[in-house]
Each structure stands twice: as C-alpha cells, then as structure tokens.
Design a protein around this motif. Structure first.
Motif, PDB file in Angstrom:
ATOM      1  N   LYS A  24       3.525   2.288  -3.154  1.00 55.05           N
ATOM      2  CA  LYS A  24       3.850   3.537  -2.466  1.00 55.05           C
ATOM      3  C   LYS A  24       3.475   4.734  -3.332  1.00 55.05           C
ATOM      4  N   LEU A  25       3.822   4.692  -4.631  1.00 58.46           N
ATOM      5  CA  LEU A  25       3.476   5.780  -5.542  1.00 58.46           C
ATOM      6  C   LEU A  25       1.968   5.966  -5.622  1.00 58.46           C
ATOM      7  N   LEU A  26       1.255   4.865  -5.786  1.00 61.43           N
ATOM      8  CA  LEU A  26      -0.200   4.941  -5.887  1.00 61.43           C
ATOM      9  C   LEU A  26      -0.830   5.411  -4.581  1.00 61.43           C
ATOM     10  N   ASP A  31      -3.654   9.795  -1.787  1.00 60.92           N
ATOM     11  CA  ASP A  31      -3.739  10.794  -0.719  1.00 60.92           C
ATOM     12  C   ASP A  31      -3.845  12.211  -1.284  1.00 60.92           C
ATOM     13  N   GLU A  32      -3.021  12.511  -2.278  1.00 63.67           N
ATOM     14  CA  GLU A  32      -3.041  13.840  -2.889  1.00 63.67           C
ATOM     15  C   GLU A  32      -4.359  14.089  -3.623  1.00 63.67           C
ATOM     16  N   TYR A  98       4.905   7.149 -11.783  1.00 62.23           N
ATOM     17  CA  TYR A  98       4.101   5.953 -12.080  1.00 62.23           C
ATOM     18  C   TYR A  98       4.050   5.717 -13.592  1.00 62.23           C
ATOM     19  N   ASN A  99       3.877   6.775 -14.351  1.00 61.85           N
ATOM     20  CA  ASN A  99       3.822   6.635 -15.810  1.00 61.85           C
ATOM     21  C   ASN A  99       5.155   6.186 -16.387  1.00 61.85           C
ATOM     22  N   LYS A 100       6.251   6.688 -15.852  1.00 61.37           N
ATOM     23  CA  LYS A 100       7.569   6.278 -16.341  1.00 61.37           C
ATOM     24  C   LYS A 100       7.806   4.782 -16.121  1.00 61.37           C
ATOM     25  N   ALA A 128      -6.854   5.235  -9.657  1.00 62.54           N
ATOM     26  CA  ALA A 128      -5.700   5.040  -8.774  1.00 62.54           C
ATOM     27  C   ALA A 128      -6.031   4.031  -7.689  1.00 62.54           C
ATOM     28  N   ARG A 129      -7.223   4.139  -7.123  1.00 55.89           N
ATOM     29  CA  ARG A 129      -7.644   3.159  -6.099  1.00 55.89           C
ATOM     30  C   ARG A 129      -7.761   1.772  -6.696  1.00 55.89           C
TER      31      ARG A 129
END
Length: 136
Positions: A24-26, A31-32, A98-100, A128-129
C-alpha cells in the motif's frame, strides 16, 4: 496441537499484514511519483540538482538517501510546484513510513555527481516500482 496451529496461523496472518502495508505504501508512493515526474517533465526552468544515488538493486538505503535528498534540497522550497514535497504531504509521508519499516538510518549520499530533479524522481519511481513487484 491446536496451540501450534493457532500460532502458525497468527504468524502467517501478521506477515501478510506487513506485506500488504508495504504494498500500500509503495503503491501510493508510485502514484505520487508518477504525478511529480509528469509535472516536472513540462518545466525546463527549474534547475534543482540532487545527488545521483547508487541504485544497487533498489535496496532500502536507496529510499532512505532519496528521502534525505528531497528533505534537504526540495521540501523547504516555496511555491505550488514544491507543495507535494513538504514533510506533511503524502509523497514524503509514505517515503518516510516505508523507510521507518525497512531501515532506521543510512549513510549520506555521495555528492560527487548530481542530476536534475526530474531524473532523480524517475530513478526513485523505477526503484519504487521494482520494490512493489518483488515478492516478500
């Protein structure tokens, strides 16, 4: 025997929840980034240079360094073009989350070579993809 089965099921369910959260985060990050890459593609007057990061298979350190570069050189700028790079906006929040989950700290990026923000965002989008497609 029932206890062992319940524990095995609990571990399976909890690991699936972690994978779904990462996806979900990725997905939101992708998208962003797609939106930002498209918006910067049309603007040639913005010459912001960021450190060229080593992709190295798009491991966690890449995302950590990317977040630091964006925070240091872009998120503090004013104007509508930079609104999405503020720390409280979705792109930066998702990158931070995501990094955390994957890496607590990272070494600073090597500042020897720099690239334009558009190229930087394209590389971040590629990674990211790639991370999104990888099975966990």
């Amino acid at each position: 025997m029932k206890t062992i089965l319940l524990l095995a099921f609990a571990v399976l369910v909890s690991s699936t929840a972690v994978e779904n959260r990462d996806k979900k985060l990725l997905g939101e990050l992708i998208d962003e980034l797609v939106r930002e890459v498209k918006s910067f593609l049309n603007i040639v007057t913005i010459a912001i240079f960021l450190a060229e990061l080593e992709m190295n298979g798009c491991k966690g350190e890449f995302f950590c360094q990317a977040e630091h570069e964006l925070k240091d050189k872009v998120s503090g700028r004013s104007g509508a073009k930079f609104e999405h790079f503020r720390n409280d906006k979705k792109l930066m929040r998702n990158l931070n989350a995501y990094n955390k989950r994957h890496l607590k700290t990272c070494k600073p990026a090597d500042k020897d070579q720099e690239i334009l923000i558009h190229e930087f965002l394209e590389k971040l989008l590629t990674c990211a993809r790639s991370a999104y497609r990888q099975p966990k």
